[in-house]
Design a protein around this motif. Sequence first.
Motif, PDB file in Angstrom:
ATOM      1  N   LEU A 167      -9.479  50.233  30.026  1.00 17.89           N
ATOM      2  CA  LEU A 167     -10.365  51.318  30.452  1.00 17.89           C
ATOM      3  C   LEU A 167     -10.060  52.647  29.769  1.00 17.89           C
ATOM      4  N   LEU A 168      -9.119  52.643  28.810  1.00 20.28           N
ATOM      5  CA  LEU A 168      -8.800  53.888  28.102  1.00 20.28           C
ATOM      6  C   LEU A 168     -10.001  54.351  27.277  1.00 20.28           C
ATOM      7  N   PRO A 169     -10.331  55.632  27.338  1.00 25.80           N
ATOM      8  CA  PRO A 169     -11.437  56.138  26.543  1.00 25.80           C
ATOM      9  C   PRO A 169     -11.073  56.340  25.063  1.00 25.80           C
ATOM     10  N   ALA A 170      -9.778  56.406  24.765  1.00 26.04           N
ATOM     11  CA  ALA A 170      -9.299  56.595  23.389  1.00 26.04           C
ATOM     12  C   ALA A 170      -7.836  56.178  23.348  1.00 26.04           C
ATOM     13  N   SER A 171      -7.256  56.085  22.144  1.00 25.37           N
ATOM     14  CA  SER A 171      -5.855  55.686  22.045  1.00 25.37           C
ATOM     15  C   SER A 171      -4.910  56.786  22.530  1.00 25.37           C
ATOM     16  N   ARG A 172      -5.429  57.988  22.683  1.00 26.00           N
ATOM     17  CA  ARG A 172      -4.677  59.082  23.323  1.00 26.00           C
ATOM     18  C   ARG A 172      -5.598  59.651  24.393  1.00 26.00           C
ATOM     19  N   VAL A 193      -1.194  63.578  33.348  1.00 26.03           N
ATOM     20  CA  VAL A 193      -0.744  62.319  32.755  1.00 26.03           C
ATOM     21  C   VAL A 193      -1.293  62.227  31.336  1.00 26.03           C
ATOM     22  N   THR A 194      -0.405  62.017  30.361  1.00 26.36           N
ATOM     23  CA  THR A 194      -0.808  61.765  28.978  1.00 26.36           C
ATOM     24  C   THR A 194      -0.483  60.323  28.660  1.00 26.36           C
ATOM     25  N   VAL A 195      -1.461  59.608  28.099  1.00 25.87           N
ATOM     26  CA  VAL A 195      -1.265  58.210  27.725  1.00 25.87           C
ATOM     27  C   VAL A 195      -1.383  58.103  26.208  1.00 25.87           C
ATOM     28  N   GLU A 228      -6.325  50.573  18.566  1.00 26.16           N
ATOM     29  CA  GLU A 228      -7.628  51.202  18.468  1.00 26.16           C
ATOM     30  C   GLU A 228      -8.465  50.743  19.637  1.00 26.16           C
ATOM     31  N   VAL A 229      -9.161  51.671  20.241  1.00 24.62           N
ATOM     32  CA  VAL A 229     -10.018  51.339  21.361  1.00 24.62           C
ATOM     33  C   VAL A 229     -11.402  51.041  20.817  1.00 24.62           C
ATOM     34  N   GLY A 230     -11.923  49.879  21.169  1.00 25.81           N
ATOM     35  CA  GLY A 230     -13.273  49.480  20.735  1.00 25.81           C
ATOM     36  C   GLY A 230     -14.227  49.528  21.902  1.00 25.81           C
ATOM     37  N   GLY A 268     -13.204  47.005  27.260  1.00 23.41           N
ATOM     38  CA  GLY A 268     -12.571  45.707  27.478  1.00 23.41           C
ATOM     39  C   GLY A 268     -12.003  45.079  26.219  1.00 23.41           C
ATOM     40  N   THR A 269     -12.071  45.775  25.081  1.00 21.92           N
ATOM     41  CA  THR A 269     -11.529  45.234  23.838  1.00 21.92           C
ATOM     42  C   THR A 269     -10.616  46.256  23.191  1.00 21.92           C
ATOM     43  N   SER A 270      -9.681  45.777  22.378  1.00 23.08           N
ATOM     44  CA  SER A 270      -8.824  46.672  21.599  1.00 23.08           C
ATOM     45  C   SER A 270      -8.301  45.883  20.412  1.00 23.08           C
ATOM     46  N   ARG A 271      -7.781  46.594  19.435  1.00 22.28           N
ATOM     47  CA  ARG A 271      -7.253  45.944  18.260  1.00 22.28           C
ATOM     48  C   ARG A 271      -5.882  46.549  17.977  1.00 22.28           C
TER      49      ARG A 271
END
Length: 124
Positions: free
Chosen positions: A83-88, A107-109, A114-116, A119-122
Amino acid sequence: FGAPGMASSTERVTIRLNDPSTPMRADVTIRNTGSGILSWLATTNDAFLILDPPAGVAVGGGLPCNVAGCPNGTLSIGVNPTLLPASRASGTVTVTSPSGGTITVLVTVLAEFEVGAPGTSRAR
């Protein structure tokens, strides 16, 4: 009963996903700086943050405390990476008490992928 006051161990945390030397969550200690029993509730509007438990208590001075984790409460903040909107990403957790005030935890994540589409990432 009593005059509870709320404090936290920190008001800013960083969670690094994919770093094996750090946990994929952050723990925040909620303390009662006063007397009596402080009840607290943690909320967030950021879908990628997981709060466990979302509520708790902290015991003030002068009260007996015989259970694990006593006298403080612990809030664990985790991340759902799908559910991350971006890699940061940044989010906010608000901890409130009807008798002890409000604390905001930023909170910083940081993620190593890479966020696609949702529900997907690479992996990088």
